[in-house]
Write a protein that holds these residues in place. Sequence first.
Motif, PDB file in Angstrom:
ATOM      1  N   PHE A  28       0.512  -1.342   0.175  1.00 38.63           N
ATOM      2  CA  PHE A  28       0.180   0.344   0.016  1.00 38.63           C
ATOM      3  C   PHE A  28       0.960   0.923  -0.248  1.00 38.63           C
ATOM      4  CE2 PHE A  28      -4.634  -0.820   1.789  1.00 38.63           C
ATOM      5  CZ  PHE A  28      -4.330  -1.817   0.698  1.00 38.63           C
ATOM      6  N   ASP A  29       0.824   2.323  -0.560  1.00 39.77           N
ATOM      7  CA  ASP A  29       1.170   3.622  -0.444  1.00 39.77           C
ATOM      8  C   ASP A  29       1.308   4.140   0.862  1.00 39.77           C
ATOM      9  OD1 ASP A  29      -0.971   5.546   0.196  1.00 39.77           O
ATOM     10  OD2 ASP A  29      -2.024   4.924  -1.857  1.00 39.77           O
ATOM     11  N   GLU A  30       1.883   4.959   1.697  1.00 37.85           N
ATOM     12  CA  GLU A  30       1.347   4.963   3.215  1.00 37.85           C
ATOM     13  C   GLU A  30       0.400   5.724   3.564  1.00 37.85           C
ATOM     14  OE1 GLU A  30       4.188   4.587   6.463  1.00 37.85           O
ATOM     15  OE2 GLU A  30       4.448   4.341   4.770  1.00 37.85           O
ATOM     16  N   ALA A  31      -0.783   6.623   3.006  1.00 35.87           N
ATOM     17  CA  ALA A  31      -1.623   7.342   3.418  1.00 35.87           C
ATOM     18  C   ALA A  31      -2.543   6.314   3.306  1.00 35.87           C
ATOM     19  CB  ALA A  31      -1.991   8.459   2.164  1.00 35.87           C
ATOM     20  N   LYS A  32      -2.543   5.275   2.507  1.00 36.64           N
ATOM     21  CA  LYS A  32      -3.619   4.305   2.862  1.00 36.64           C
ATOM     22  C   LYS A  32      -4.168   2.840   3.410  1.00 36.64           C
ATOM     23  CE  LYS A  32      -5.234   4.870  -1.857  1.00 36.64           C
ATOM     24  NZ  LYS A  32      -5.521   3.632  -2.975  1.00 36.64           N
ATOM     25  N   ARG A  33      -2.401   2.502   4.119  1.00 39.41           N
ATOM     26  CA  ARG A  33      -1.809   1.718   4.802  1.00 39.41           C
ATOM     27  C   ARG A  33      -2.219   2.598   6.864  1.00 39.41           C
ATOM     28  NH1 ARG A  33       2.748  -0.128   3.086  1.00 39.41           N
ATOM     29  NH2 ARG A  33       3.711   1.956   3.631  1.00 39.41           N
ATOM     30  N   GLN A  34      -1.509   3.920   6.974  1.00 41.08           N
ATOM     31  CA  GLN A  34      -1.612   4.518   8.024  1.00 41.08           C
ATOM     32  C   GLN A  34      -3.004   4.460   7.864  1.00 41.08           C
ATOM     33  OE1 GLN A  34       0.221   8.487   7.188  1.00 41.08           O
ATOM     34  NE2 GLN A  34       2.149   7.528   7.856  1.00 41.08           N
ATOM     35  N   ARG A  63      -9.283   7.318   2.391  1.00 41.78           N
ATOM     36  CA  ARG A  63      -8.216   6.137   2.363  1.00 41.78           C
ATOM     37  C   ARG A  63      -8.659   5.085   2.673  1.00 41.78           C
ATOM     38  NH1 ARG A  63      -3.946  11.171   4.434  1.00 41.78           N
ATOM     39  NH2 ARG A  63      -4.155  12.243   2.758  1.00 41.78           N
ATOM     40  N   GLU A  70      -8.539  -2.558  -1.761  1.00 37.05           N
ATOM     41  CA  GLU A  70      -7.130  -3.178  -1.470  1.00 37.05           C
ATOM     42  C   GLU A  70      -7.009  -4.100  -0.947  1.00 37.05           C
ATOM     43  OE1 GLU A  70      -4.247  -0.818  -2.771  1.00 37.05           O
ATOM     44  OE2 GLU A  70      -5.561   1.595  -3.196  1.00 37.05           O
TER      45      GLU A  70
END
Length: 85
Positions: A28-34, A63, A70
């Motif tokens: 994941f990109d950082e924003a979605k993961r966070q 997000r 995802e």
Amino acid sequence: EAWFGPNPGGELDDRRACELLYEVLAGFDEAKRQAFVLFEIVERRMTEVAEILGCPLRTAYARLHAARDEVMRAWERKLRERRAR
């Protein structure tokens, strides 16, 4: 228990399910993961998630929803790959 359940379909033991989730989140990109981790794993309220991420509440929700979608697609793909081995 997380929103997707601890062991979808009873197909994986808890350890393997955690490993699979970590694999999925790593892509994941950082924003979605966070957003996903803070809400689903750390169990913060969305207002807190938005504050921590420094974004509007609607953005935090967007997000999270994108991350959930995802996670489910990647989870299903990883399960198919593991079954094929």
